[in-house]
Design an enzyme around this catalytic site. Structure first.
Site, PDB file in Angstrom:
ATOM      1  N   CYS A  93      -4.717   5.188  -4.741  1.00 48.60           N
ATOM      2  CA  CYS A  93      -3.973   4.288  -4.126  1.00 48.60           C
ATOM      3  C   CYS A  93      -1.614   4.453  -5.579  1.00 48.60           C
ATOM      4  O   CYS A  93      -1.850   4.462  -6.671  1.00 48.60           O
ATOM      5  CB  CYS A  93      -4.188   2.983  -5.320  1.00 48.60           C
ATOM      6  SG  CYS A  93      -3.950   0.928  -5.341  1.00 48.60           S
ATOM      7  N   CYS A 139       0.833  -0.796   0.141  1.00 46.15           N
ATOM      8  CA  CYS A 139       0.448   0.098  -0.217  1.00 46.15           C
ATOM      9  C   CYS A 139       0.955   1.414  -0.106  1.00 46.15           C
ATOM     10  O   CYS A 139       1.475   1.670   0.758  1.00 46.15           O
ATOM     11  CB  CYS A 139      -1.006   0.138   1.086  1.00 46.15           C
ATOM     12  SG  CYS A 139      -1.759   1.404   1.783  1.00 46.15           S
TER      13      CYS A 139
END
Length: 293
Positions: free
Chosen positions: A224, A78
């Site tokens: 993202c 992430c």
């Protein structure tokens, strides 16, 4: 009693990608998927990922990081969350260079007044590394489409693993497609045995990509970081862009440099604190005690 009750949390975000940081180094405990799902409820503490910090396993690192999606599943990477924990840890220890370990490898981060730069490592392009359910000799464009065979709506995505699997569909306009409709179908397509992050990418120029992302385990997201890295690498690999790219997401811009000297991906962007608090049983899904009859 819920497992995470009374644990402190820090709410942060990276370009609007909602992150909850749990520093569990003093008293390590697994994050139960059911409690993650309960916490992510819109009326409680909605998030895209939990970044859970555990005691370091590798000398020289600050922590071992586990990344938990809003649906309770675990992610390998992430990018926005990595920048958040870098900012948190740099402030905690008073040092601008911090190093973490994750299941995807080491995460080397530098915090500056301009933002946080995270070294995401090398991308992986082999079909079995992504992974895919069947062999493709060239993962720059695989056979996958949505819509009629003779007039597909989306087709021929580039696929890559940058800590987790990504599929990038190249389109003329990211707003012309309903990613909220197609995203769940593509995330769970049989070609992706571990599911996949699904992106629509629009090349504005060799140095600029516009991106929308359906994130595996989280859904539509404002940003993202790993998808931005995946799109930038895939753009360069297919000749659409150079190796240094500005990626514009709904939440803002990330700057990606696929470094030629060692093939590492460097991602630079903001991270910020929102608030902190302590988790309660009610937040984690435990029913409130009923009063006496």
């Amino acid at each position: 009693m819920t497992a995470l009750a009374d644990r402190p949390f820090i709410k942060m975000n990276g370009l609007g990608n909602e992150i909850v940081v749990l520093d569990l180094r003093d008293a390590p405990i697994a994050v139960p998927p059911a409690e993650a799902r309960a916490l992510a409820r819109p009326e409680v503490l909605p998030f895209d990922q939990i970044m859970a910090l555990y005691p370091p396993r590798v000398a020289g690192t600050e922590a071992f990081v586990r990344i938990i999606n809003a649906d309770g599943s675990e992610a390998g990477a992430c990018g926005n969350g990595t920048r958040c924990i870098a900012l948190y840890e740099a402030g905690r220890i008073g040092r601008n260079h911090v190093l973490f370990e994750s299941i995807a490898g080491l995460l080397d981060c530098v915090v500056t007044p301009e933002g946080v730069t995270a070294d995401i490592g090398r991308p992986r392009f082999g079909w079995a590394e992504i992974p895919l359910a069947e062999e493709f000799a060239d993962t720059r464009a695989i056979e996958l489409q949505i819509g009629p065979i003779d007039a597909p709506v989306l087709h021929s995505p580039s696929v890559v693993n940058v800590g987790n699997p990504h599929a990038i569909f190249w389109v003329e306009n990211v707003e012309a497609h309903d990613l909220g409709r197609f995203g769940p179908l593509l995330e769970n397509h049989p070609i992706f045995p571990e599911r996949a992050n699904i992106s629509l990418a629009q090349v504005v120029s060799p140095g600029h990509i516009v991106l929308k992302v359906w994130e595996r385990g989280a859904g539509l997201t404002k940003a993202c970081g790993s998808a931005a890295c995946a799109a930038a690498v895939s753009g360069a690999r297919t000749g659409r862009t150079g190796r240094k790219v500005r990626v514009t997401l709904p939440g803002g811009d990330l700057f990606i440099d696929w470094r030629e000297s060692d093939d590492h991906i460097l991602m630079t962007g903001p991270a910020e604190f929102e608030f902190d608090g302590k988790l309660t049983p009610a937040m984690l899904g435990e029913p409130a005690a009923s009063g006496a009859a």
